[in-house]
Design a protein around this motif. Structure first.
Motif, PDB file in Angstrom:
ATOM      1  N   HIS A 113       0.842  -1.200   0.000  1.00 26.50           N
ATOM      2  CA  HIS A 113       0.000   0.000   0.000  1.00 26.50           C
ATOM      3  C   HIS A 113       0.874   1.247   0.000  1.00 26.50           C
ATOM      4  N   ALA A 114       0.625   2.142  -0.947  1.00 28.94           N
ATOM      5  CA  ALA A 114       1.387   3.388  -1.035  1.00 28.94           C
ATOM      6  C   ALA A 114       0.912   4.359   0.042  1.00 28.94           C
ATOM      7  N   VAL A 115       1.858   4.822   0.859  1.00 27.92           N
ATOM      8  CA  VAL A 115       1.518   5.772   1.923  1.00 27.92           C
ATOM      9  C   VAL A 115       2.028   7.172   1.627  1.00 27.92           C
ATOM     10  N   SER A 116       2.918   7.301   0.642  1.00 27.01           N
ATOM     11  CA  SER A 116       3.396   8.618   0.217  1.00 27.01           C
ATOM     12  C   SER A 116       3.961   8.466  -1.189  1.00 27.01           C
ATOM     13  N   THR A 117       4.504   9.543  -1.719  1.00 28.87           N
ATOM     14  CA  THR A 117       5.002   9.516  -3.090  1.00 28.87           C
ATOM     15  C   THR A 117       6.085   8.469  -3.298  1.00 28.87           C
ATOM     16  N   PHE A 118       6.962   8.290  -2.323  1.00 29.90           N
ATOM     17  CA  PHE A 118       8.120   7.417  -2.505  1.00 29.90           C
ATOM     18  C   PHE A 118       8.123   6.180  -1.601  1.00 29.90           C
ATOM     19  N   TRP A 119       7.098   5.989  -0.767  1.00 30.35           N
ATOM     20  CA  TRP A 119       7.152   4.913   0.222  1.00 30.35           C
ATOM     21  C   TRP A 119       5.894   4.058   0.208  1.00 30.35           C
ATOM     22  N   ASP A 120       6.103   2.737   0.350  1.00 29.49           N
ATOM     23  CA  ASP A 120       5.018   1.761   0.440  1.00 29.49           C
ATOM     24  C   ASP A 120       5.171   0.956   1.724  1.00 29.49           C
ATOM     25  N   ALA A 140       4.632 -11.022   8.185  1.00 31.71           N
ATOM     26  CA  ALA A 140       5.598 -10.016   7.727  1.00 31.71           C
ATOM     27  C   ALA A 140       4.962  -8.642   7.698  1.00 31.71           C
ATOM     28  N   PHE A 141       5.715  -7.653   8.147  1.00 28.99           N
ATOM     29  CA  PHE A 141       5.309  -6.249   8.017  1.00 28.99           C
ATOM     30  C   PHE A 141       6.553  -5.414   7.763  1.00 28.99           C
ATOM     31  N   GLY A 142       6.485  -4.564   6.746  1.00 29.89           N
ATOM     32  CA  GLY A 142       7.650  -3.741   6.438  1.00 29.89           C
ATOM     33  C   GLY A 142       7.313  -2.563   5.572  1.00 29.89           C
ATOM     34  N   PHE A 143       8.361  -1.917   5.099  1.00 26.96           N
ATOM     35  CA  PHE A 143       8.199  -0.785   4.182  1.00 26.96           C
ATOM     36  C   PHE A 143       9.345  -0.805   3.182  1.00 26.96           C
ATOM     37  N   LYS A 144       9.111  -0.235   2.034  1.00 30.53           N
ATOM     38  CA  LYS A 144      10.151  -0.103   1.019  1.00 30.53           C
ATOM     39  C   LYS A 144       9.909   1.177   0.253  1.00 30.53           C
ATOM     40  N   GLY A 145      10.996   1.697  -0.320  1.00 26.99           N
ATOM     41  CA  GLY A 145      10.837   2.926  -1.070  1.00 26.99           C
ATOM     42  C   GLY A 145      12.172   3.559  -1.417  1.00 26.99           C
ATOM     43  N   LEU A 146      12.081   4.805  -1.798  1.00 26.50           N
ATOM     44  CA  LEU A 146      13.243   5.552  -2.255  1.00 26.50           C
ATOM     45  C   LEU A 146      13.585   6.618  -1.228  1.00 26.50           C
ATOM     46  N   ALA A 147      14.729   6.428  -0.559  1.00 24.80           N
ATOM     47  CA  ALA A 147      15.185   7.373   0.456  1.00 24.80           C
ATOM     48  C   ALA A 147      15.848   8.582  -0.212  1.00 24.80           C
ATOM     49  N   PRO A 148      16.062   9.663   0.527  1.00 25.32           N
ATOM     50  CA  PRO A 148      16.787  10.800  -0.041  1.00 25.32           C
ATOM     51  C   PRO A 148      18.131  10.377  -0.640  1.00 25.32           C
ATOM     52  N   TYR A 149      18.530  11.063  -1.690  1.00 26.43           N
ATOM     53  CA  TYR A 149      19.751  10.779  -2.451  1.00 26.43           C
ATOM     54  C   TYR A 149      19.648   9.468  -3.223  1.00 26.43           C
ATOM     55  N   TRP A 150      18.393   8.985  -3.481  1.00 28.47           N
ATOM     56  CA  TRP A 150      18.128   7.891  -4.405  1.00 28.47           C
ATOM     57  C   TRP A 150      18.612   6.538  -3.911  1.00 28.47           C
ATOM     58  N   PHE A 151      18.594   6.316  -2.613  1.00 28.07           N
ATOM     59  CA  PHE A 151      18.868   4.998  -2.065  1.00 28.07           C
ATOM     60  C   PHE A 151      17.572   4.195  -2.024  1.00 28.07           C
ATOM     61  N   GLU A 152      17.591   3.003  -2.605  1.00 26.78           N
ATOM     62  CA  GLU A 152      16.440   2.105  -2.537  1.00 26.78           C
ATOM     63  C   GLU A 152      16.547   1.284  -1.258  1.00 26.78           C
ATOM     64  N   VAL A 153      15.503   1.326  -0.434  1.00 29.77           N
ATOM     65  CA  VAL A 153      15.527   0.726   0.894  1.00 29.77           C
ATOM     66  C   VAL A 153      14.369  -0.257   1.029  1.00 29.77           C
ATOM     67  N   ASP A 154      14.649  -1.395   1.661  1.00 29.66           N
ATOM     68  CA  ASP A 154      13.624  -2.410   1.921  1.00 29.66           C
ATOM     69  C   ASP A 154      13.870  -2.946   3.329  1.00 29.66           C
ATOM     70  N   ALA A 155      12.909  -2.755   4.241  1.00 33.02           N
ATOM     71  CA  ALA A 155      13.050  -3.204   5.629  1.00 33.02           C
ATOM     72  C   ALA A 155      11.782  -3.942   6.031  1.00 33.02           C
ATOM     73  N   THR A 156      11.945  -5.168   6.554  1.00 37.38           N
ATOM     74  CA  THR A 156      10.788  -5.984   6.909  1.00 37.38           C
ATOM     75  C   THR A 156      11.048  -6.692   8.236  1.00 37.38           C
ATOM     76  N   ALA A 157      10.034  -6.674   9.116  1.00 38.53           N
ATOM     77  CA  ALA A 157      10.066  -7.393  10.383  1.00 38.53           C
ATOM     78  C   ALA A 157       9.182  -8.629  10.272  1.00 38.53           C
ATOM     79  N   TYR A 158       9.595  -9.718  10.951  1.00 42.52           N
ATOM     80  CA  TYR A 158       8.883 -10.990  10.861  1.00 42.52           C
ATOM     81  C   TYR A 158       8.611 -11.532  12.261  1.00 42.52           C
ATOM     82  N   VAL A 159       7.458 -12.183  12.399  1.00 40.62           N
ATOM     83  CA  VAL A 159       7.088 -12.842  13.645  1.00 40.62           C
ATOM     84  C   VAL A 159       6.588 -14.236  13.299  1.00 40.62           C
ATOM     85  N   GLY A 160       7.148 -15.269  13.983  1.00 44.74           N
ATOM     86  CA  GLY A 160       6.757 -16.643  13.723  1.00 44.74           C
ATOM     87  C   GLY A 160       6.323 -17.361  14.982  1.00 44.74           C
ATOM     88  N   PRO A 161       5.905 -18.623  14.855  1.00 45.72           N
ATOM     89  CA  PRO A 161       5.505 -19.406  16.030  1.00 45.72           C
ATOM     90  C   PRO A 161       6.647 -19.562  17.024  1.00 45.72           C
TER      91      PRO A 161
END
Length: 261
Positions: A113-120, A140-161
């Motif tokens: 889901h897009a939450v802003s111009t550069f972040w989902d 799984a829950f995380g976010f990905k997008g384009l950080a300042p200075y054009w760095f592509e970032v992907d961060a995800t947290a996970y919870v299991g049994p």
């Protein structure tokens, strides 16, 4: 006029009601109006903005040959999605294949889901498969997008049994050498909340990879590359690797292809 000035008192500004003899905008339409009548498009063909349409795409970022420690295998990483600009169903997949067998894989089914111009944001489930190890499932829950200075970032947290938790962080950057040739440095680290001996994973910072790929964009959809990666295991994960006869650090040489359609 007096003193060189101009008298604006009798001038009238534009606006107000149209004059009686003004042209009727509907005079030549025979009574037809937009979006009504026999010439109107049906709802399925109505003209709407591009961000209201659904689209689909497959993007394979890594489809590559890997060589390290005198051994060879294949690796893949990519995603497929379908949806609109703001909401998409996404399948992410990555893994390794050696001797014709799938050695290890990670597959995620996500709602993006897009939450802003550069972040989902991303929400869903992840499934792990490994040779000689039990399968694992995660939320799984995380976010990905384009950080300042054009760095592509992907961060995800996970919870299991059984109280399992994990965090994955990825970042990459494109350095243009020409309009088609560019270097792509990348870094990835993984952290886990508890030991999992069956998977050879210790708690804390478990492993990290830094890579550098030289890519040539034949077209936007077809990009061959060569590169090198440095991989390392840390803490108890490194202890598990040594106990299994594996190295805790290695240098990998890669050659492959990025493509999308």
């Amino acid at each position: 006029m007096s003193g060189g000035g101009m008298d604006h008192g009798d001038m009238q500004m534009q606006g107000g009601s149209a004059p009686p003899d003004a042209r009727d905008p509907d005079a030549y339409s025979d009574g037809y109006v937009r979006n009504a009548g026999k010439y109107a498009l049906p709802p399925s063909d109505a003209l709407i903005m591009s961000d209201m349409h659904n689209f689909g795409s497959v993007n394979v970022d890594r489809f590559e040959y890997v060589r390290a420690r005198g051994e060879e295998w294949a690796a893949y990483e990519g995603e497929a999605w379908y949806g609109s600009t703001y909401n998409r169903l996404v399948i992410k997949a990555e893994g390794e294949v050696a001797s014709g067998k799938l050695q290890e894989s990670e597959t995620q089914l996500l709602w993006r889901h897009a939450v802003s111009t550069f972040w989902d944001t991303e929400l869903g489930v992840r499934f792990d498969h490994g040779q000689g190890a039990p399968n694992r499932e995660w939320l799984a829950f995380g976010f990905k997008g384009l950080a300042p200075y054009w760095f592509e970032v992907d961060a995800t947290a996970y919870v299991g049994p059984s109280g399992r938790t994990a965090l994955g962080l990825k970042a990459e950057y494109d350095i243009l050498l020409t309009q088609k040739l560019y270097l792509q440095p990348s870094v990835e680290v993984n952290l886990h909340g508890k030991d999992d001996e069956r998977w050879g994973i210790g708690s804390g910072l478990t492993d990290g990879t830094a890579g550098l790929r030289l890519k040539y964009e034949v077209t936007r959809q077809f990009v061959p590359y060569v590169g090198v990666e440095w991989s390392s295991k840390f803490g108890k994960t490194a202890d598990y690797a040594r106990a299994a006869g594996d190295s805790k650090q290695e240098t990998r040489f890669v050659a492959g292809l990025s493509f999308r359609f």
